[in-house]
Scaffold this active site. Structure first.
Site, PDB file in Angstrom:
ATOM      1  N   GLY A   1      21.071   9.356   2.093  1.00 54.28           N
ATOM      2  CA  GLY A   1      21.483  10.040   0.874  1.00 54.28           C
ATOM      3  C   GLY A   1      21.509  11.531   1.128  1.00 54.28           C
ATOM      4  CG  HIS A   2      23.571  13.368   3.706  1.00 53.13           C
ATOM      5  ND1 HIS A   2      24.486  13.301   4.712  1.00 53.13           N
ATOM      6  CD2 HIS A   2      22.403  12.949   4.224  1.00 53.13           C
ATOM      7  CE1 HIS A   2      23.892  12.844   5.805  1.00 53.13           C
ATOM      8  NE2 HIS A   2      22.632  12.616   5.521  1.00 53.13           N
TER       9      HIS A   2
ATOM     10  CD  GLN B   1      19.035   6.167   7.915  1.00 48.73           C
ATOM     11  OE1 GLN B   1      19.684   5.893   8.905  1.00 48.73           O
ATOM     12  NE2 GLN B   1      19.549   6.135   6.719  1.00 48.73           N
TER      13      GLN B   1
ATOM     14  NE  ARG C   1      12.973  12.380  -0.357  1.00 50.42           N
ATOM     15  CZ  ARG C   1      13.968  13.206  -0.650  1.00 50.42           C
ATOM     16  NH1 ARG C   1      13.762  14.496  -0.741  1.00 50.42           N
ATOM     17  NH2 ARG C   1      15.183  12.744  -0.839  1.00 50.42           N
TER      18      ARG C   1
ATOM     19  CE  LYS D   1      19.482  14.119   8.608  1.00 46.39           C
ATOM     20  NZ  LYS D   1      19.211  12.770   8.098  1.00 46.39           N
TER      21      LYS D   1
ATOM     22  CG  ASP E   1      14.653  12.106   2.611  1.00 44.28           C
ATOM     23  OD1 ASP E   1      15.820  11.802   2.351  1.00 44.28           O
ATOM     24  OD2 ASP E   1      13.720  11.281   2.667  1.00 44.28           O
TER      25      ASP E   1
HETATM   26  P1  IMP Z   1      15.887   0.797   5.624  1.00 43.55           P
HETATM   27  O1  IMP Z   1      16.624   1.798   6.452  1.00 43.55           O
HETATM   28  O2  IMP Z   1      16.430   0.632   4.243  1.00 43.55           O
HETATM   29  O3  IMP Z   1      15.733  -0.513   6.343  1.00 43.55           O
HETATM   30  O4  IMP Z   1      14.383   1.345   5.421  1.00 43.55           O
HETATM   31  C1  IMP Z   1      13.495   1.495   6.503  1.00 43.55           C
HETATM   32  C2  IMP Z   1      12.659   2.763   6.344  1.00 43.55           C
HETATM   33  O5  IMP Z   1      13.484   3.903   6.507  1.00 43.55           O
HETATM   34  C3  IMP Z   1      11.997   2.898   4.976  1.00 43.55           C
HETATM   35  O6  IMP Z   1      10.732   3.511   5.134  1.00 43.55           O
HETATM   36  C4  IMP Z   1      12.942   3.833   4.240  1.00 43.55           C
HETATM   37  O7  IMP Z   1      12.293   4.514   3.202  1.00 43.55           O
HETATM   38  C5  IMP Z   1      13.362   4.750   5.359  1.00 43.55           C
HETATM   39  N1  IMP Z   1      14.663   5.375   5.144  1.00 43.55           N
HETATM   40  C6  IMP Z   1      15.876   4.809   5.245  1.00 43.55           C
HETATM   41  N2  IMP Z   1      16.848   5.701   4.995  1.00 43.55           N
HETATM   42  C7  IMP Z   1      16.255   6.870   4.754  1.00 43.55           C
HETATM   43  C8  IMP Z   1      16.746   8.185   4.467  1.00 43.55           C
HETATM   44  O8  IMP Z   1      17.948   8.474   4.407  1.00 43.55           O
HETATM   45  N3  IMP Z   1      15.786   9.142   4.281  1.00 43.55           N
HETATM   46  C9  IMP Z   1      14.468   8.865   4.392  1.00 43.55           C
HETATM   47  N4  IMP Z   1      13.975   7.665   4.662  1.00 43.55           N
HETATM   48  C10 IMP Z   1      14.855   6.676   4.843  1.00 43.55           C
END
Ligand code: IMP
Length: 430
Positions: free
Chosen positions: A40-41, A223, A306, A16, A13
């Site tokens: 999520g962009h 991520q 957040r 990006k 976040d």
């Molecule tokens: P997962 O990727 O859904 O398995 O989540 C694992 C961790 O990564 C969690 O803490 C999510 O909140 C975090 N996470 C996954 N995708 C994103 C993203 O695009 N932005 C921020 N955090 C993310």
């Protein structure tokens, strides 16, 4: 070879979407190499908001070939919905390519993601519940189902039957859930094939053709560094490798294909989900609340608030190493404008008084460190209309320079607002 990577240096976040969009303009191809629709962009183009989860940001430029690489895990229904949303807004998606080697996210992955989180109770990871971890786990276990399997219904049904034999046992006996019907699920997935088939391709070949033709290929990380399965704050991480090195496996190129690594850093810090966060400002803190409000720090995907904190330069320096960043893009500088003073974390102190100038590898230490701050003056005026470095208030320029000097990497882009044109491009200092 002209490959560029854009990678988050924090916990995701970092803004990006907009920077990727900016860099995509100069590219001929834009490739996602890991993650899935947990990303999520948000892009704002001419006042119109685009929220993308799977499709690479380059989709908004008609000359860019958007590619979903082999390292991505794909929920095909989400992909089709996203394509429909884009087409509905007048975006041509016909160039979109999907790797036949990418793994599919199946409904049992999402169910297992929800169930394991529930069973972890207070130790839950705070996942997005999109099935990401279970899908990558099946890939590693070699029982995953790939996009190419959809093109052979017999093979697809066989693989699904095999997978469900075990998954249904786990769902019923461990989690007390209803079993999933193999036939119904196979029909649901195979019904999507007419929409998916035109996109499915050998994306490794496509990427190499573009590189060989000396065209810029932008690899778009989802991520970020501290959510990396190997280098992040394990176990509070995602199940893929967002770091720049992940491009090699997730898109099928060697390290020398990458010339440019742009590290994204938000002017402050945020994280969603659980895990250590040394500079966190707890809920109720006036600065933290201001950052949430002004920065609209709610998940694009899940809507979750957040967690926020001051910029952590110890983490940033390590991220620069992990990714071999050649430059940084500093985003959301405008959010800090109302503050009269800013804190930046330059070291940590352990609970036994030890000073750390680097990120301690042991999580028992990292969980307990206290940040050592340096205080910098704020600039106190809005900057969202500033288009050139020299028009930034001196204290804002000093903030940027402080970051550069600390980590030893040039800041090439500064974001001062959500729109495409709210981007300052900085020349490299002589
Ligand atoms: P997962 O990727 O859904 O398995 O989540 C694992 C961790 O990564 C969690 O803490 C999510 O909140 C975090 N996470 C996954 N995708 C994103 C993203 O695009 N932005 C921020 N955090 C993310």
């Amino acid at each position: 070879m002209p490959g560029a990577v854009i990678v988050g240096t924090q916990w995701g976040d970092e803004g990006k979407g907009r920077v990727t969009d900016y860099l995509a303009k100069e590219s001929s191809m834009c490739v996602r190499y890991q993650g899935g629709h947990n990303a999520g962009h948000t892009l704002v183009v001419d006042g119109e908001v685009f929220k993308l989860q799977l499709v690479p940001s380059g989709i908004l430029y008609p000359w860019v070939v958007p590619v979903i690489g082999n390292g991505v895990v794909v929920d095909p229904a989400v992909l089709i919905d996203e394509v429909d949303m884009l087409e509905g807004k007048g975006v041509d998606t016909r160039l979109l390519r999907l790797s036949g080697n990418a793994h599919l996210i199946m409904p049992y992955h999402q169910e297992l993601d929800r169930m394991t989180e529930r069973y972890l109770g207070k130790n839950k990871l705070g996942t997005t519940k999109r099935g990401i971890g279970p899908a990558y786990a099946d890939k590693a276990l070699r029982v995953g189902i790939r996009v190419q399997d959809l093109l052979d219904p017999k093979i697809f049904r066989e693989k699904l039957d095999l997978a469900l034999r075990e998954k249904n046992g786990v769902l019923a006996k461990v989690y007390n859930r209803l079993p999933i019907d193999a036939k119904e699920l196979a029909e649901r997935y195979l019904a999507m094939v007419p929409r998916l088939a035109p996109m499915i391709d050998d994306t490794v070949h496509l990427v190499h053709e573009a590189l060989d033709a000396q065209q810029w290929v932008l690899f778009e990380g989802a991520q970020a560094t501290y959510l990396d399965l190997d280098h992040g704050t394990y176990p509070y991480v995602t199940s893929s490798n967002p770091i720049a090195g992940g491009v090699c496996t997730g898109a099928g190129v060697g390290p020398l294909a990458i010339q440019r690594v742009v590290g994204l850093v938000k002017a402050y810090q945020t994280r969603v989900g659980s895990g250590p966060f040394p500079t966190e400002l707890l809920e109720g803190d006036a600065v933290g609340d201001m950052l949430v409000e002004r920065g609209r720090e709610f998940g694009t995907n899940t809507g979750r608030r957040r967690r926020t904190g001051w910029l952590d330069l110890v983490m940033l320096k390590h991220a620069v190493r992990l990714n071999t960043c050649t430059e940084l893009a500093l985003t959301k500088l405008d959010i800090l404008s109302p503050l009269s003073e800013l804190q930046v974390c330059v070291a940590y102190e352990g609970d036994d008084g030890t000073r750390y100038d680097h990120v301690p590898y042991h999580q028992s230490v990292l969980h307990k460190v206290k940040p050592v701050y340096e205080t910098l003056p704020g600039w106190g005026v809005e900057i969202e209309k500033v288009g050139r470095l020299e028009d930034l208030p001196p204290c804002a320029r000093d903030y940027v320079r402080f970051v550069e000097d600390f980590v030893g990497v040039h800041v090439s882009i500064v974001g001062v607002g959500p729109a495409r044109d709210q981007t300052i491009v900085l020349p490299r200092a002589a």
